[in-house]
Design an enzyme around this catalytic site. Structure first.
Site, PDB file in Angstrom:
ATOM      1  N   LYS A 120       0.931  -1.074  -0.077  1.00 13.11           N
ATOM      2  CA  LYS A 120       0.166   0.010  -0.101  1.00 13.11           C
ATOM      3  C   LYS A 120       1.019   1.164   0.105  1.00 13.11           C
ATOM      4  O   LYS A 120       1.427   1.457   0.949  1.00 13.11           O
ATOM      5  CB  LYS A 120      -1.000  -0.068   1.431  1.00 13.11           C
ATOM      6  CG  LYS A 120      -1.858   1.336   1.363  1.00 13.11           C
ATOM      7  CD  LYS A 120      -2.680   1.086   2.312  1.00 13.11           C
ATOM      8  CE  LYS A 120      -3.656   2.504   2.369  1.00 13.11           C
ATOM      9  NZ  LYS A 120      -4.614   2.570   3.281  1.00 13.11           N
TER      10      LYS A 120
ATOM     11  N   LYS B 120      -2.272  -1.546  -3.574  1.00  9.78           N
ATOM     12  CA  LYS B 120      -3.039  -0.518  -3.734  1.00  9.78           C
ATOM     13  C   LYS B 120      -2.134   0.773  -3.820  1.00  9.78           C
ATOM     14  O   LYS B 120      -1.309   0.906  -3.133  1.00  9.78           O
ATOM     15  CB  LYS B 120      -3.772  -0.466  -2.390  1.00  9.78           C
ATOM     16  CG  LYS B 120      -4.782   0.772  -2.259  1.00  9.78           C
ATOM     17  CD  LYS B 120      -5.309   0.889  -0.816  1.00  9.78           C
ATOM     18  CE  LYS B 120      -6.241   2.040  -0.907  1.00  9.78           C
ATOM     19  NZ  LYS B 120      -6.714   2.097   0.716  1.00  9.78           N
TER      20      LYS B 120
HETATM   21  C1  PBG Z   1      -7.092   3.669   5.176  1.00 11.14           C
HETATM   22  C2  PBG Z   1      -7.584   3.523   3.744  1.00 11.14           C
HETATM   23  C3  PBG Z   1      -7.445   4.546   2.951  1.00 11.14           C
HETATM   24  C4  PBG Z   1      -8.183   4.008   1.809  1.00 11.14           C
HETATM   25  C5  PBG Z   1      -8.567   2.733   1.929  1.00 11.14           C
HETATM   26  N1  PBG Z   1      -8.211   2.412   3.600  1.00 11.14           N
HETATM   27  C6  PBG Z   1      -6.807   5.761   2.916  1.00 11.14           C
HETATM   28  C7  PBG Z   1      -5.464   6.025   3.482  1.00 11.14           C
HETATM   29  O1  PBG Z   1      -4.727   5.007   3.427  1.00 11.14           O
HETATM   30  O2  PBG Z   1      -5.088   7.114   3.313  1.00 11.14           O
HETATM   31  C8  PBG Z   1      -8.024   4.907   0.454  1.00 11.14           C
HETATM   32  C9  PBG Z   1      -9.162   4.286  -0.498  1.00 11.14           C
HETATM   33  C10 PBG Z   1      -9.465   4.957  -1.551  1.00 11.14           C
HETATM   34  O3  PBG Z   1      -8.574   6.138  -2.033  1.00 11.14           O
HETATM   35  O4  PBG Z   1     -10.225   4.956  -2.560  1.00 11.14           O
HETATM   36  N2  PBG Z   1      -8.056   3.195   6.355  1.00 11.14           N
END
Ligand code: PBG
Length: 326
Positions: A197, A249
């Site tokens: 991520k 992601k």
């Molecule tokens: C954190 C989380 C995020 C997203 C999903 N889970 C935000 C981040 O890490 O700042 C982003 C998902 C998206 O942008 O569609 N709980």
């Protein structure tokens, strides 16, 4: 022209021939719909930077989950927006917290007809907006956060979740959550690990979607966009800690990482087509600059082609409808 056998266009001549030889399928069962539910809301609220996506009420969430099941989607991923936030993110652990009650609502409505997943992270629940608890120096305290994640996993499991999705990028989170789930008798709850991520600008609209209070960024725990090998390493670490599914992601800017992870693991691989990827297509389509439906399907099939077995996408329901009518 060269040799007769070097004519790939032969197989592109009719729609039937193209269908016969298409390499990559896109099916509703491969799609997971992320949804937001807001505590205490009596009406659902549109999210301006994600046209077509809303913050649900508990009731509208239940209805949307039924629709997702009827469309044959693979699952739903739930995010909660609490009315009050605190330093420890207590609302995520509280059995009466919005995400936990919403999980119970949805499982009560759709049962086992669709995979019900819960985002397992503190950022929606903390008043500082970080994914973990803070130490005295203000930095995110990795190991103190693991204990809270284990508790949060147990709360989601008690609510009936099928899959937890740890997204906080703390080291050791998958192992801590697996241990916590097993200790609570929840051996059957699976872990979809947000393994690779990245600290991405493409999460921008999501921050509006969850009323994020974050100041600054997440670069001390999310990955540097320049690092591909490290994405594979993160996925392998999560596997060694007990992940059942690993995820990359965002998706579209990281298709190379997705492919590398797919080739390195022997579990299902997911990819998250994130809020900014959604917003870019919607914004361009609204101006007439892009063919919206074609761009949606091309985005999703490309994520599949790069190696995703499962795609989390805000277009899941609509894509399922498009696939049915095509
Ligand atoms: C954190 C989380 C995020 C997203 C999903 N889970 C935000 C981040 O890490 O700042 C982003 C998902 C998206 O942008 O569609 N709980």
């Amino acid at each position: 022209m060269g040799f007769p056998e070097t004519r790939p266009r032969r197989l592109r001549r009719t729609a039937a021939l193209r269908r016969l030889v298409t390499e990559t399928s896109l099916e509703p069962r491969q799609l997971v719909l992320p949804m937001f539910v807001r505590e205490g809301a009596s009406e659902h609220t549109p999210i301006s930077s994600m046209p077509g996506v809303v913050q649900h009420t508990r009731d509208s969430l239940r209805r949307a989950a039924v629709e997702a099941a009827e469309l044959g989607l693979g699952g739903v991923m739930l995010f909660g927006i609490p009315t009050t936030k605190d330093a420890r993110g207590s609302g995520g652990v509280d059995p009466g917290g919005i995400l936990n009650v919403a999980i119970a609502d949805v499982v009560g409505e759709v049962g086992d007809a669709i995979a019900v997943m819960g985002d397992l992270c503190l950022d929606e629940f903390t008043n500082h907006g970080h994914c973990g608890v803070l130490g005295e120096d203000g930095s995110v305290d990795n190991d103190a956060t693991l204990a809270v994640y284990a508790e949060m996993a147990q709360a989601q499991a008690a609510a009936g979740v099928h899959v937890v999705g740890p997204s906080g990028m703390m080291d050791g989170q998958v192992g801590a959550i697996r241990t916590g789930l097993d200790a609570g008798g929840h051996q059957d709850v699976a872990i979809l690990a947000y393994s690779a991520k990245y600290a991405s600008a493409f999460y921008g609209p999501f921050r509006e979607a969850v009323d994020s209070s974050l100041q600054g960024d997440r670069r001390t725990y999310q990955q540097d966009p320049g690092n591909g090998v490290e994405g594979v390493r993160e996925a392998l670490l999560d596997l060694s800690e007990g992940a059942d599914i690993v995820m990359v992601k965002p998706a579209l800017a990281y298709l190379d990482v997705l492919r590398a992870v797919r080739e390195s693991v022997d579990v299902p691989v997911a990819a998250y087509n994130v809020s900014g990827e959604y917003a870019m297509v919607e914004a361009a389509a609204a101006r007439g600059w892009i063919n919206r439906e074609a761009a949606i399907l091309e985005s999703l099939v490309s994520i599949r082609r790069a190696g995703a077995d499962i795609v989390l996408t805000y277009w899941a329901a609509e894509a399922a409808q498009l696939l049915r009518s095509s």
